[in-house]
Design an enzyme around this catalytic site. Structure first.
Site, mmCIF file in Angstrom:
data_model
loop_
_atom_site.group_PDB
_atom_site.id
_atom_site.type_symbol
_atom_site.label_atom_id
_atom_site.label_comp_id
_atom_site.label_asym_id
_atom_site.label_seq_id
_atom_site.Cartn_x
_atom_site.Cartn_y
_atom_site.Cartn_z
ATOM 1 N N ASN A 33 2.768 -2.082 -12.970
ATOM 2 C CA ASN A 33 3.049 -3.010 -11.946
ATOM 3 C C ASN A 33 2.244 -4.338 -12.267
ATOM 4 O OD1 ASN A 33 3.049 -2.675 -8.391
ATOM 5 N ND2 ASN A 33 4.417 -3.826 -9.467
ATOM 6 N N CYS B 193 -0.216 -5.234 -1.076
ATOM 7 C CA CYS B 193 0.170 -4.692 -2.515
ATOM 8 C C CYS B 193 -0.864 -3.797 -3.116
ATOM 9 C CB CYS B 193 0.418 -5.544 -3.303
ATOM 10 S SG CYS B 193 0.727 -5.204 -5.278
ATOM 11 N N GLY B 194 -0.543 -2.432 -3.030
ATOM 12 C CA GLY B 194 -1.727 -1.409 -3.437
ATOM 13 C C GLY B 194 -2.135 -1.800 -4.856
ATOM 14 N N ASN B 195 -1.263 -1.572 -5.928
ATOM 15 C CA ASN B 195 -1.547 -1.982 -7.440
ATOM 16 C C ASN B 195 -2.112 -3.016 -7.507
ATOM 17 O OD1 ASN B 195 -0.889 0.734 -8.325
ATOM 18 N ND2 ASN B 195 1.503 -0.050 -8.350
ATOM 19 N N CYS C 236 4.381 1.303 -7.751
ATOM 20 C CA CYS C 236 4.306 0.776 -6.340
ATOM 21 C C CYS C 236 3.044 1.389 -5.636
ATOM 22 C CB CYS C 236 5.438 0.633 -5.652
ATOM 23 S SG CYS C 236 5.375 -0.292 -3.959
HETATM 24 N N1 LIG Z 1 6.831 -6.153 -2.851
HETATM 25 C C1 LIG Z 1 6.319 -5.460 -1.791
HETATM 26 C C2 LIG Z 1 4.728 -5.567 -1.813
HETATM 27 C C3 LIG Z 1 4.303 -5.266 -2.960
HETATM 28 C C4 LIG Z 1 4.124 -3.795 -3.192
HETATM 29 C C5 LIG Z 1 3.385 -3.353 -4.486
HETATM 30 N N2 LIG Z 1 3.633 -3.407 -5.646
HETATM 31 C C6 LIG Z 1 2.321 -2.338 -4.312
HETATM 32 O O1 LIG Z 1 1.886 -1.869 -5.379
HETATM 33 O O2 LIG Z 1 2.166 -1.831 -3.196
HETATM 34 C C7 LIG Z 1 6.679 -5.964 -0.177
HETATM 35 O O3 LIG Z 1 7.253 -7.077 -0.062
HETATM 36 O O4 LIG Z 1 6.849 -5.117 0.687
#
Ligand SMILES: N[C@@H](CCC[C@H](N)C(=O)O)C(=O)O
Length: 259
Positions: free
Chosen positions: A13, A74-76, A197
């Site tokens: 990611n 965004c966790g990652n 994700c």
């Molecule tokens: N696209 C997501 C937010 C990002 C999530 C992500 N890549 C993760 O690692 O948590 C959204 O808009 O909810």
């Protein structure tokens, strides 16, 4: 105006990372941010993250999806910005920082970051899926033959058809054994499958526990971009002390001109 950026990735990611402590980044220029994230016309990334000053904390994380819009947690990206803060010398082995969903703690070492995620008080269980918010909204659905599953097609159908304008991230999951699950995620704001994700695998771990598919408090999640681990405590259906652990790596540094 030109500025320096760094590219980071956490289990595939990937993020454009900018030190914006002195300000000056065009935060409201959606087209510019989306253009930087474009894989043909820009640097290429699933999102862009600003590191900013926040009184009382080590820093603030500001997250934008690849479409250029600011979004939820965004966790990652959270794991990657902790590695970035370590690289910048803002923190050493642990940190307390502010993000859109509140305060996060994290530890850093051996190329890995262990990030505390927001508590989860509500998990909605339906006939063939689970919905919960782990800092970002997530639909979790079990599927057969996950390696052959059309994540982009089915993810887009659910993201647009079921969740309206706000949308949701859509996770497909298959059980490998009692504490290991394979996950593939369609991400809102990227509008495609990503390699991993972080809030998504956190949601999967909790959903699998809530529905009795796993009994333990540590779950291993295999994503196309690598392996993540989620830890949590559960009492009365509420999830606390949730941690997301995995690798976070600097890939390169670059400079961009804004024309
Ligand atoms: N696209 C997501 C937010 C990002 C999530 C992500 N890549 C993760 O690692 O948590 C959204 O808009 O909810």
């Amino acid at each position: 105006m030109g500025f320096i950026f760094y590219k980071y990735q956490g289990t595939g990611n990937d993020f454009v990372m900018v030190d914006n402590r002195e300000g000056g980044f065009p935060k409201d220029d959606t087209d510019f941010i989306g253009g930087l994230c474009d894989r043909r016309f820009g640097v290429g990334a699933d999102g862009l993250i600003l590191l900013e000053d926040e009184p009382g904390y080590d820093f603030r994380m500001v997250y934008y999806n690849a479409d250029g819009n600011e979004s939820t947690m965004c966790g990652n990206g959270g794991r990657c910005i902790v590695a970035f803060a370590g690289f910048l010398g803002i923190i050493k082995n642990d940190t307390r920082f502010m993000a859109v969903d509140g305060v996060h703690r994290a530890t850093l070492g051996d190329g890995k970051v262990k990030l505390q995620m927001t508590d989860v008080d509500r998990v909605d269980v339906f006939d063939n899926y689970v919905f919960l918010d782990t800092g970002s909204p997530h639909h979790v659905q079990e599927v057969q033959e996950i390696d052959r599953f059309d994540v982009k097609l089915q993810g887009a159908k659910l993201r647009y058809g079921k969740y309206g304008k706000a949308g949701s991230n859509i996770n497909f999951v298959s059980k490998v054994d009692d504490a290991v699950f394979k996950v593939r995620t369609y991400e809102r704001g990227v509008e495609d499958e990503t390699f991993s994700c972080g809030t998504g695998v956190t949601a999967v771990a909790i959903a699998m526990h809530r529905t009795g598919k796993t009994k333990g408090n540590t779950v291993t999640l295999q994503t196309p971009g690598g392996v993540l681990r989620v830890y949590f405590d559960e009492e009365g259906g509420q999830y606390r002390n949730i941690f997301l652990e995995g690798p976070a790596k600097k890939v390169f540094r670059g400079e961009v001109d804004r024309v």
